[in-house]
Design a protein around this motif. Structure first.
Motif, short mmCIF file in Angstrom:
data_model
loop_
_atom_site.label_atom_id
_atom_site.label_comp_id
_atom_site.label_asym_id
_atom_site.label_seq_id
_atom_site.Cartn_x
_atom_site.Cartn_y
_atom_site.Cartn_z
N GLY A 1 12.53 46.48 -14.32
CA GLY A 1 11.93 45.17 -14.15
C GLY A 1 11.15 44.96 -12.87
O GLY A 1 10.56 43.88 -12.69
N PHE A 2 11.12 45.95 -11.99
CA PHE A 2 10.28 45.86 -10.80
C PHE A 2 9.93 47.26 -10.33
O PHE A 2 10.49 48.25 -10.79
CB PHE A 2 10.94 45.04 -9.68
CG PHE A 2 12.12 45.67 -9.02
CD1 PHE A 2 13.40 45.56 -9.57
CD2 PHE A 2 11.99 46.37 -7.82
CE1 PHE A 2 14.51 46.13 -8.96
CE2 PHE A 2 13.09 46.93 -7.19
CZ PHE A 2 14.35 46.82 -7.77
N ALA A 3 8.96 47.34 -9.42
CA ALA A 3 8.46 48.63 -8.93
C ALA A 3 9.44 49.22 -7.93
O ALA A 3 9.30 49.09 -6.72
CB ALA A 3 7.09 48.44 -8.30
N PHE A 4 10.45 49.87 -8.47
CA PHE A 4 11.57 50.40 -7.69
C PHE A 4 11.10 51.20 -6.47
O PHE A 4 11.64 51.03 -5.37
CB PHE A 4 12.42 51.27 -8.61
CG PHE A 4 13.59 51.95 -7.96
CD1 PHE A 4 13.58 53.33 -7.76
CD2 PHE A 4 14.71 51.23 -7.58
CE1 PHE A 4 14.66 53.97 -7.19
CE2 PHE A 4 15.80 51.85 -6.99
CZ PHE A 4 15.77 53.24 -6.80
N SER A 5 10.12 52.04 -6.65
CA SER A 5 9.71 52.95 -5.59
C SER A 5 9.07 52.25 -4.40
O SER A 5 8.85 52.87 -3.36
CB SER A 5 8.75 54.00 -6.14
OG SER A 5 7.57 53.38 -6.60
N ARG A 6 8.79 50.97 -4.52
CA ARG A 6 8.12 50.24 -3.44
C ARG A 6 9.09 49.49 -2.54
O ARG A 6 8.66 48.91 -1.53
CB ARG A 6 7.13 49.25 -4.04
CG ARG A 6 5.95 49.89 -4.75
CD ARG A 6 5.04 48.84 -5.37
NE ARG A 6 4.56 47.90 -4.36
CZ ARG A 6 3.90 46.78 -4.65
NH1 ARG A 6 3.67 46.45 -5.91
NH2 ARG A 6 3.47 45.98 -3.70
N PHE A 7 10.38 49.50 -2.90
CA PHE A 7 11.30 48.64 -2.17
C PHE A 7 12.54 49.38 -1.66
O PHE A 7 13.06 50.29 -2.31
CB PHE A 7 11.77 47.49 -3.08
CG PHE A 7 10.68 46.56 -3.47
CD1 PHE A 7 9.97 46.76 -4.66
CD2 PHE A 7 10.34 45.48 -2.67
CE1 PHE A 7 8.94 45.91 -5.03
CE2 PHE A 7 9.32 44.62 -3.04
CZ PHE A 7 8.61 44.84 -4.21
N GLY A 8 12.99 48.95 -0.46
CA GLY A 8 14.27 49.42 0.02
C GLY A 8 15.40 48.90 -0.84
O GLY A 8 15.26 47.87 -1.52
N GLY B 1 22.04 51.46 3.29
CA GLY B 1 20.70 51.07 2.87
C GLY B 1 19.77 52.27 2.92
O GLY B 1 20.03 53.25 3.63
N ILE B 2 18.69 52.18 2.15
CA ILE B 2 17.74 53.27 2.10
C ILE B 2 16.33 52.69 1.95
O ILE B 2 16.13 51.69 1.26
CB ILE B 2 18.08 54.24 0.94
CG1 ILE B 2 17.21 55.49 0.99
CG2 ILE B 2 17.97 53.54 -0.43
CD1 ILE B 2 17.70 56.59 0.06
N SER B 3 15.37 53.32 2.60
CA SER B 3 13.99 52.86 2.54
C SER B 3 13.37 53.21 1.19
O SER B 3 13.95 53.95 0.40
CB SER B 3 13.19 53.48 3.68
OG SER B 3 13.22 54.90 3.59
N SER B 4 12.16 52.70 0.96
CA SER B 4 11.54 52.86 -0.35
C SER B 4 11.33 54.31 -0.75
O SER B 4 11.54 54.69 -1.90
CB SER B 4 10.20 52.10 -0.39
OG SER B 4 9.36 52.57 0.64
N ALA B 5 10.92 55.15 0.21
CA ALA B 5 10.68 56.56 -0.10
C ALA B 5 11.92 57.42 0.15
O ALA B 5 11.90 58.62 -0.13
CB ALA B 5 9.52 57.08 0.72
N ASP C 1 16.32 58.35 -6.65
CA ASP C 1 15.38 59.14 -7.43
C ASP C 1 14.34 58.16 -7.97
O ASP C 1 14.61 57.46 -8.96
CB ASP C 1 16.10 59.87 -8.55
CG ASP C 1 15.19 60.83 -9.31
OD1 ASP C 1 13.96 60.61 -9.32
OD2 ASP C 1 15.71 61.78 -9.91
N ASN C 2 13.20 58.10 -7.32
CA ASN C 2 12.19 57.12 -7.72
C ASN C 2 11.58 57.44 -9.09
O ASN C 2 11.07 56.55 -9.76
CB ASN C 2 11.12 57.01 -6.65
CG ASN C 2 11.60 56.23 -5.42
OD1 ASN C 2 12.63 55.56 -5.46
ND2 ASN C 2 10.86 56.33 -4.34
N ALA C 3 11.62 58.70 -9.49
CA ALA C 3 11.11 59.06 -10.82
C ALA C 3 12.03 58.52 -11.92
O ALA C 3 11.58 58.28 -13.04
CB ALA C 3 10.98 60.57 -10.93
N LYS C 4 13.31 58.35 -11.59
CA LYS C 4 14.28 57.86 -12.57
C LYS C 4 14.68 56.41 -12.33
O LYS C 4 15.55 55.88 -13.04
CB LYS C 4 15.54 58.74 -12.53
CG LYS C 4 15.29 60.18 -12.97
CD LYS C 4 16.61 60.97 -12.96
CE LYS C 4 16.38 62.39 -13.44
NZ LYS C 4 17.63 63.18 -13.43
N ASN C 5 14.07 55.76 -11.34
CA ASN C 5 14.40 54.37 -11.01
C ASN C 5 15.92 54.20 -10.82
O ASN C 5 16.52 53.24 -11.34
CB ASN C 5 13.92 53.41 -12.09
CG ASN C 5 12.42 53.16 -12.02
OD1 ASN C 5 11.72 53.75 -11.21
ND2 ASN C 5 11.94 52.28 -12.89
#
Length: 112
Positions: free
Chosen positions: A26-33, A50-54, A73-77
């Motif tokens: 529901g949102f651009a996971f890879s853009r957010f901490g 906590g973890i940063s966006s990348a 894993d930003n590819a798997k959200n």
């Protein structure tokens, strides 16, 4: 709509390990901490990690440093929390959080 769904909790003996997952949609996971929190009975909810966006920057509560590892894993959200050397005081409901939204939580119980 935004959804965060945690999984991986359970009952584990002291010294054991668990890996929590948080599937996001529901949102651009890879853009957010993102963050993991926990709440034990009768206590306030506290930040665990906590973890940063990348994924390049992480931070941890003093109580879990050296035992827990947050990753994504930003590819798997998907957000993860690897928990090693678990202690009874780690017993709590664990929640993931992103863009001001909470998941439903997953229970972790550390007991012999």
């Amino acid at each position: 709509q935004v959804q965060l769904v945690e999984s991986g909790g359970g009952l584990v003996q002291p010294g054991g390990s668990l890996r929590l997952s948080c599937a996001v949609s529901g949102f651009a996971f890879s853009r957010f901490g993102m963050s993991w929190y926990r709440q034990a009975p009768g206590k306030e909810r506290e930040l665990v990690a906590g973890i940063s966006s990348a994924g390049g920057n992480t931070n941890y509560a003093d109580s879990v440093k050296g035992r827990f590892t947050i990753s994504r894993d930003n590819a798997k959200n998907t957000l993860y929390l690897q928990m090693n050397s678990l202690k009874p005081e780690d017993t709590a409901m664990y929640y993931c959080r992103g863009i001001g939204t909470w998941g439903q939580g997953t229970q972790v119980t550390v007991s012999s």
